[in-house]
Scaffold this active site. Sequence first.
Site, PDB file in Angstrom:
ATOM      1  N   LYS A  22     -18.834 -57.366  14.773  1.00 42.99           N
ATOM      2  CA  LYS A  22     -18.151 -58.148  14.095  1.00 42.99           C
ATOM      3  C   LYS A  22     -18.356 -59.893  14.351  1.00 42.99           C
ATOM      4  O   LYS A  22     -18.604 -60.546  13.566  1.00 42.99           O
ATOM      5  CB  LYS A  22     -16.791 -58.054  14.611  1.00 42.99           C
ATOM      6  CG  LYS A  22     -15.565 -58.779  13.904  1.00 42.99           C
ATOM      7  CD  LYS A  22     -14.155 -58.408  14.356  1.00 42.99           C
ATOM      8  CE  LYS A  22     -13.946 -57.048  14.046  1.00 42.99           C
ATOM      9  NZ  LYS A  22     -12.572 -56.738  14.736  1.00 42.99           N
ATOM     10  N   ARG A  93      -9.959 -60.225  19.040  1.00 41.18           N
ATOM     11  CA  ARG A  93     -10.265 -59.014  18.255  1.00 41.18           C
ATOM     12  C   ARG A  93     -11.387 -58.485  18.956  1.00 41.18           C
ATOM     13  O   ARG A  93     -12.397 -59.294  19.562  1.00 41.18           O
ATOM     14  CB  ARG A  93     -10.586 -58.902  16.929  1.00 41.18           C
ATOM     15  CG  ARG A  93      -9.489 -59.211  15.946  1.00 41.18           C
ATOM     16  CD  ARG A  93     -10.089 -59.640  14.742  1.00 41.18           C
ATOM     17  NE  ARG A  93      -9.251 -60.132  13.698  1.00 41.18           N
ATOM     18  CZ  ARG A  93      -8.699 -59.597  12.703  1.00 41.18           C
ATOM     19  NH1 ARG A  93      -8.354 -58.449  12.241  1.00 41.18           N
ATOM     20  NH2 ARG A  93      -7.682 -60.325  11.880  1.00 41.18           N
ATOM     21  N   GLY A 102     -10.892 -49.246  14.967  1.00 42.98           N
ATOM     22  CA  GLY A 102      -9.540 -48.688  15.539  1.00 42.98           C
ATOM     23  C   GLY A 102      -9.422 -48.364  16.924  1.00 42.98           C
ATOM     24  O   GLY A 102      -8.491 -47.988  17.406  1.00 42.98           O
ATOM     25  N   MET A 104     -10.511 -49.924  19.551  1.00 40.43           N
ATOM     26  CA  MET A 104     -10.321 -50.986  20.749  1.00 40.43           C
ATOM     27  C   MET A 104      -8.954 -51.965  20.021  1.00 40.43           C
ATOM     28  O   MET A 104      -8.455 -51.542  19.059  1.00 40.43           O
ATOM     29  CB  MET A 104     -11.496 -51.784  21.211  1.00 40.43           C
ATOM     30  CG  MET A 104     -12.172 -50.883  21.951  1.00 40.43           C
ATOM     31  SD  MET A 104     -13.851 -51.455  22.176  1.00 40.43           S
ATOM     32  CE  MET A 104     -14.717 -51.779  20.744  1.00 40.43           C
ATOM     33  N   ARG A 334     -18.888 -55.747   7.505  1.00 41.06           N
ATOM     34  CA  ARG A 334     -19.602 -54.923   8.043  1.00 41.06           C
ATOM     35  C   ARG A 334     -20.078 -53.983   6.976  1.00 41.06           C
ATOM     36  O   ARG A 334     -19.749 -53.609   6.037  1.00 41.06           O
ATOM     37  CB  ARG A 334     -18.769 -54.404   9.123  1.00 41.06           C
ATOM     38  CG  ARG A 334     -17.663 -53.421   8.744  1.00 41.06           C
ATOM     39  CD  ARG A 334     -16.780 -53.007   9.987  1.00 41.06           C
ATOM     40  NE  ARG A 334     -15.512 -52.465   9.137  1.00 41.06           N
ATOM     41  CZ  ARG A 334     -14.526 -52.079  10.089  1.00 41.06           C
ATOM     42  NH1 ARG A 334     -14.588 -52.070  11.546  1.00 41.06           N
ATOM     43  NH2 ARG A 334     -13.383 -51.786   9.560  1.00 41.06           N
ATOM     44  N   HIS A 452      -6.350 -45.534   8.570  1.00 42.52           N
ATOM     45  CA  HIS A 452      -6.613 -45.045   9.820  1.00 42.52           C
ATOM     46  C   HIS A 452      -7.509 -43.605   9.547  1.00 42.52           C
ATOM     47  O   HIS A 452      -8.633 -43.479   9.684  1.00 42.52           O
ATOM     48  CB  HIS A 452      -5.896 -45.290  11.047  1.00 42.52           C
ATOM     49  CG  HIS A 452      -6.436 -44.480  12.044  1.00 42.52           C
ATOM     50  ND1 HIS A 452      -6.417 -43.133  12.525  1.00 42.52           N
ATOM     51  CD2 HIS A 452      -7.333 -45.098  12.868  1.00 42.52           C
ATOM     52  CE1 HIS A 452      -6.926 -42.988  13.707  1.00 42.52           C
ATOM     53  NE2 HIS A 452      -7.531 -44.207  14.053  1.00 42.52           N
ATOM     54  N   SER A 761     -45.923 -21.080  19.053  1.00 40.24           N
ATOM     55  CA  SER A 761     -44.783 -21.291  18.562  1.00 40.24           C
ATOM     56  C   SER A 761     -43.993 -21.516  19.817  1.00 40.24           C
ATOM     57  O   SER A 761     -43.687 -20.419  20.667  1.00 40.24           O
ATOM     58  CB  SER A 761     -44.181 -20.437  17.604  1.00 40.24           C
ATOM     59  OG  SER A 761     -42.917 -21.041  17.214  1.00 40.24           O
ATOM     60  N   CYS A 828     -39.505 -23.008  17.582  1.00 38.26           N
ATOM     61  CA  CYS A 828     -38.766 -22.128  16.487  1.00 38.26           C
ATOM     62  C   CYS A 828     -37.259 -22.013  17.274  1.00 38.26           C
ATOM     63  O   CYS A 828     -36.462 -21.227  17.077  1.00 38.26           O
ATOM     64  CB  CYS A 828     -39.425 -21.066  16.242  1.00 38.26           C
ATOM     65  SG  CYS A 828     -39.796 -20.090  17.627  1.00 38.26           S
ATOM     66  N   TYR A 848     -44.973 -28.238  13.367  1.00 34.85           N
ATOM     67  CA  TYR A 848     -43.674 -27.952  12.301  1.00 34.85           C
ATOM     68  C   TYR A 848     -42.422 -27.751  13.459  1.00 34.85           C
ATOM     69  O   TYR A 848     -42.704 -27.068  14.622  1.00 34.85           O
ATOM     70  CB  TYR A 848     -44.092 -26.784  11.370  1.00 34.85           C
ATOM     71  CG  TYR A 848     -44.166 -25.396  11.988  1.00 34.85           C
ATOM     72  CD1 TYR A 848     -43.209 -24.839  12.263  1.00 34.85           C
ATOM     73  CD2 TYR A 848     -45.525 -25.105  12.154  1.00 34.85           C
ATOM     74  CE1 TYR A 848     -43.378 -23.498  12.940  1.00 34.85           C
ATOM     75  CE2 TYR A 848     -45.662 -23.882  12.848  1.00 34.85           C
ATOM     76  CZ  TYR A 848     -44.711 -23.214  13.177  1.00 34.85           C
ATOM     77  OH  TYR A 848     -44.812 -21.789  13.957  1.00 34.85           O
TER      78      TYR A 848
HETATM   79  C1  PEP Z   1     -36.693 -18.774  21.864  1.00 30.19           C
HETATM   80  O1  PEP Z   1     -36.612 -18.321  22.882  1.00 30.19           O
HETATM   81  O2  PEP Z   1     -36.655 -20.022  21.792  1.00 30.19           O
HETATM   82  C2  PEP Z   1     -36.839 -17.943  20.592  1.00 30.19           C
HETATM   83  C3  PEP Z   1     -36.765 -18.467  19.469  1.00 30.19           C
HETATM   84  O3  PEP Z   1     -36.753 -16.765  20.945  1.00 30.19           O
HETATM   85  P1  PEP Z   1     -35.229 -15.945  20.917  1.00 30.19           P
HETATM   86  O4  PEP Z   1     -34.230 -16.885  20.937  1.00 30.19           O
HETATM   87  O5  PEP Z   1     -35.237 -14.757  19.977  1.00 30.19           O
HETATM   88  O6  PEP Z   1     -35.372 -15.412  22.376  1.00 30.19           O
END
Ligand code: PEP
Length: 869
Positions: A22, A93, A102, A104, A334, A452, A761, A828, A848
């Site tokens: 502000k 303020r 809102g 503070m 803002r 609000h 992975s 993953c 990835y």
């Molecule tokens: C993991 O362990 O991160 C994984 C992807 O395998 P899971 O969750 O199936 O054990």
Amino acid sequence: MDKWIYSFNEGRADDKALLGGKGANLAEMTHLGLPVPEGFTITTQSCLRYLETPSFFESILKKEILKAITTLESQTNKFFMGNESSLLLVSVRSGAKISMPGMMDTILNLGLNDLRVQTLADTTNANFAYNCYRRLLQMFADVVYGIPKEEFDRCLVKTEKQLNKTVNNFSKEEHQTLIQQYKEVYQEHYQNFPQNPKEQLHAAIKAVFKSWNNPRAKVYRELNHIPHNLGTAVNVQSMVFGNSDQNSGTGVVFTRNPATGEHHLFGEFLINAQGEDVVAGIRTPEPIDALKRILPQAYDNFCNYAKILEQHYKDMQDIEFTIEKEKLYILQTRTGKRTAKASLKIALDLVDEKMISKEEALLRVSPSAINQLIHPVFEESALKSAHCLTQGLPASPGAATGEIVFTAERAKELHALGKKVILVRQETSPEDIEGMVVSQAIVTSHGGMTSHAAVVARGMGTCCVVGCGELSINEYDKTIVCANTILKEGDIISVDGTSGKLYTDSISTTMIDNNDELQLFLSWADEIAQLSVRANAETIQDLKTAIQFGAKGIGLARTEHMFFGEKRILEMRRLILSNDEAETNSALKKLLAFQEEDFYQMFQTIQNKAMIVRLLDPPMHEFLPKNKSEIKQLAEKLQISAETLTQKIASLQETNPMLGHRGCRLGITQPEIYKMQVEAIFNSAIQLVKEGMVIKPEIMIPLIAEKSELLLIKAFLCQHIDSIFKKHHMQPFPYEIGTMIELPRACFIADQLAKEADFFSFGTNDLTQMTYGFSRDDIGKFIQHYKDKEIMSFDPFQTIDQTGVGELMKIAISKAHQVNPNLPIGVCGEVGGDPASIPFFQNIGITYVSCSPYRVPAARLAVAQATIS
Ligand code: PEP
Ligand code: MG
């Protein structure tokens, strides 16, 4: 020498960390030549210093405040002390670096006292002057002493009833009587209202500093990942009065529609009112367009300033203004909070209008906004037969069904019991924040689109309908009356945040089709992103969803999820419990047929995209029944006794299943299972190749800790795959065998594994579990204690632990790249889809990330943002 206070003509917009959002914007607007009432900003550093060492206020800051007030007096030619006719009154303020609407505190009209109010009454009018004083007494009590506002409201309502008129029509004496009652409320709390303006100012500034640590501000910061160590600045600004007369007013306007993103002014104002009246939702404001008719010059000036501000900041602005006797003042600007839908539209439009680049646009939308865009709406067929109770203003989109609750406390209680609740209130206030967070939707009977409830719900992405004037809500009796319908606490309602309609039925929800705007926006993200996004999916439905959401492939198909169907689990159980080769072979044959069908459909669905199939992972006893009646039923099907089955199940039980006979250990002790899975993969791939598709199967082995585990499994799999090609008289086509990296040991021997694996992975779920020694299934029992005691600020199963697990990943990547610089390496585990973790993955050389299908769109944006920043 440290500088603790900046006049508005000293700072700039970039000084947000020091002056708060502000304060920095007030300074910037002053530089732009906009009509901003004069004032000064006490820095966030002063706040932090005061919170750490309260004596700093007396020893250093007080003198600086007095100097700043003297300067303000000469700038405005008004007086803060004494009883001169030109009174300087100020607002105090809060204003943090990151806006916390809102959360503070604010005090207006500061500088009035019993004498000065009379001077103000003499120079303006009594009604205006005493109303200002009354409000100051109430706000000061609330902010400085924590005396509940309602105690003053009660006096007001009682006096209005007795006199049979509203406060705006009180005589001077009637106002004085009411003010006397307000003072009695102070006395009941053993407090006094200081008559000295400087004392008022000091107390107000200290209170605003302290409000940085009030519970609702803390909750808001946690929710929005705002660090706790920023502190708030305090803005002291000379007052202009929107409640001076009928040619005065105050309003809040967005330069674009914050709900839809459409390009037109959107907001509200109230004639003869002070700022808080608009936000509090007590009087119903008029739409901004009506100002054109009432005060045309002020309206034109406003439109002009709104344009200047939007072009200057290159984003939609949320502007507060006050008109005092026809003269327009800008009190604040803002970046406007907006719905996910608006956020996307505005980003696309600003690129179209050549105000920002595509890269900037990608940074303007948060991954969580993308999540909201792909969230549910009511199923149309169910909606047709639903009973519409009433309609309010559609403040924040989404669709939700739940039980009515009337208080934030009740919302929290029922939420803790696993219930879905809808918080229904006349209007919400910042104290309700914790209840709002756990509610599926928020409904209010009062207030407009900038109330609000509307602003906070929009920020949280919670479905919200405000201003349902037909609802008569009794928060004490816990009832709602609407025409002939009476609803009680616990009754079910459904709320549509897009249409503003409320229903008395429970209505099923569905997903919006990916709209064109989102597709376009995410295609820009894909053009820029360094990392690609795959999905974790194994059912045909999930694969389709993943493709629809733009996954570049499947990073993890967990095959154990394919064995849980009724028929399949029986054959799986037969296999686990078999006593001889014949039984084993018969069960495997049946499982092979199921898996062939699965993989055939999966390859067909995924077409030319990559798909990593992970071989079976969980402990065997997970497939076996647990209770007596299930054991009895299975024993009958398998034609064995219940005792024999019970013994077998007991023999398979493990003390630490997560550390036991799972992952590649299964492949080693029961190679026939992995062989069956590979046979199913290749039988179906070969069939599809014969039908003209190009397929390159990618097979992943879980939980490798030793190079020889990988060597052994890979050897028998490759041999088996050769024999499958031969059986089909098929020229072998390329395939890959890779490994998961989910044990610390695997990280340390990643160079050895990289020699044998075609890809890696990171299974960060297991890697985190094995690094911390925290069971991934039990962390919920203690993580909150860890957070409360500030041992850990986040759950490492949701956001990567860069220091420990991340370090192991770095070791693994560096070792693997020494052997094979081009080795594809994915993530993953759950954190793969976490926008906060993605920049780290990009920095350490991940190829990835892979996450559940619904997280793919947000992850696509997050990977682009990581590349841009
Ligand atoms: C993991 O362990 O991160 C994984 C992807 O395998 P899971 O969750 O199936 O054990
Ligand atoms: Mg795992």
